[in-house]
Design a protein around this motif. Structure first.
Motif, short mmCIF file in Angstrom:
data_model
loop_
_atom_site.label_atom_id
_atom_site.label_comp_id
_atom_site.label_asym_id
_atom_site.label_seq_id
_atom_site.Cartn_x
_atom_site.Cartn_y
_atom_site.Cartn_z
N GLU A 199 -3.81 4.48 -7.21
CA GLU A 199 -4.26 5.13 -5.97
C GLU A 199 -5.31 4.31 -5.24
O GLU A 199 -5.39 4.36 -4.02
CB GLU A 199 -4.78 6.53 -6.28
CG GLU A 199 -3.67 7.51 -6.59
CD GLU A 199 -4.18 8.86 -7.04
OE1 GLU A 199 -5.33 8.95 -7.52
OE2 GLU A 199 -3.41 9.82 -6.92
N HIS B 83 2.27 9.03 -6.54
CA HIS B 83 2.83 10.39 -6.46
C HIS B 83 3.89 10.62 -7.52
O HIS B 83 3.96 11.70 -8.11
CB HIS B 83 3.43 10.65 -5.07
CG HIS B 83 2.41 11.00 -4.04
ND1 HIS B 83 1.91 12.26 -3.87
CD2 HIS B 83 1.78 10.22 -3.13
CE1 HIS B 83 1.02 12.26 -2.91
NE2 HIS B 83 0.91 11.02 -2.44
N ALA C 165 2.50 1.61 -3.51
CA ALA C 165 1.52 2.12 -4.46
C ALA C 165 1.30 3.61 -4.28
O ALA C 165 1.15 4.36 -5.25
CB ALA C 165 0.20 1.37 -4.31
N GLN C 166 1.30 4.07 -3.03
CA GLN C 166 1.12 5.50 -2.76
C GLN C 166 2.30 6.30 -3.33
O GLN C 166 2.10 7.34 -3.96
CB GLN C 166 1.00 5.71 -1.25
CG GLN C 166 0.57 7.09 -0.85
CD GLN C 166 0.32 7.20 0.64
OE1 GLN C 166 0.74 6.36 1.43
NE2 GLN C 166 -0.35 8.25 1.04
N ILE D 193 -5.34 1.23 -4.74
CA ILE D 193 -4.64 0.26 -3.89
C ILE D 193 -4.28 0.89 -2.54
O ILE D 193 -4.25 0.21 -1.53
CB ILE D 193 -3.36 -0.25 -4.59
CG1 ILE D 193 -3.72 -1.01 -5.85
CG2 ILE D 193 -2.52 -1.12 -3.67
CD1 ILE D 193 -2.51 -1.37 -6.70
N THR D 194 -4.03 2.20 -2.54
CA THR D 194 -3.60 2.86 -1.31
C THR D 194 -4.76 3.16 -0.38
O THR D 194 -4.55 3.41 0.80
CB THR D 194 -2.87 4.19 -1.63
OG1 THR D 194 -3.81 5.13 -2.16
CG2 THR D 194 -1.74 3.98 -2.59
N HIS E 38 0.83 -1.21 0.00
CA HIS E 38 0.00 0.00 0.00
C HIS E 38 0.86 1.26 0.00
O HIS E 38 0.53 2.25 -0.63
CB HIS E 38 -0.98 0.00 1.18
CG HIS E 38 -0.32 0.20 2.51
ND1 HIS E 38 0.32 -0.83 3.18
CD2 HIS E 38 -0.20 1.31 3.27
CE1 HIS E 38 0.81 -0.34 4.32
NE2 HIS E 38 0.51 0.95 4.39
N GLU E 39 1.99 1.21 0.69
CA GLU E 39 2.89 2.38 0.71
C GLU E 39 3.60 2.53 -0.62
O GLU E 39 3.75 3.64 -1.14
CB GLU E 39 3.90 2.23 1.84
CG GLU E 39 4.78 3.45 2.03
CD GLU E 39 5.77 3.28 3.17
OE1 GLU E 39 6.89 3.81 3.03
OE2 GLU E 39 5.42 2.65 4.18
#
Length: 129
Positions: free
Chosen positions: A102, A40, A35-36, A104-105, A32-33
């Motif tokens: 996004e 970005h 993907a974030q 996913i995050t 999750h991180e």
């Protein structure tokens, strides 16, 4: 010993070091991180890829100007122009997928149902010319 490079070169070196740090963090980050971070980086309006594309486009204009003055070979300006165009094309293609990344995050609400198992799919590679 002090660095004799101009501040702009020192800034470029510092950014390169930070990009290496980001790459190492990304390799170890939970999904999750990661993907974030990826969302970005790929955001074409405010992300890293858009900024790099703009930087290469500015370098291309610099090289074109200096090529016209005879200070750089025309091949340099042409190569930078192609690179800027390719980065722009890739950025536009990837920007289409930032929303998917996004998602996913986003935290998922708890559910009593078992989660659906992701189904593998064949990779399809498109090439634009």
């Amino acid at each position: 010993m002090t660095d004799s490079n101009p501040p702009s070169v020192q800034l470029a070196d510092a950014i390169a070091v930070q990009l290496g740090q980001l790459r190492r963090h990304l390799a170890l980050a939970p999904p999750h991180e990661a993907a974030q971070v990826l969302a970005h980086v790929l955001d074409y309006d405010t992300g890293l890829l858009g900024e790099v594309t703009d930087l290469v486009a500015a370098d291309s204009r610099f090289a074109k100007d200096h090529s016209e003055r005879g200070l750089l070979p025309p091949d340099v300006a042409l190569a930078l122009g192609r690179a800027a165009n390719e980065l722009d094309s890739v950025g536009v293609d990837l920007n289409e997928h930032t929303g998917t990344i996004e998602r996913i995050t986003a935290p998922t609400p708890p559910s009593n149902r078992p989660a659906a198992v992701p189904v593998p799919s064949a990779m399809v590679i498109r090439r634009h010319r």
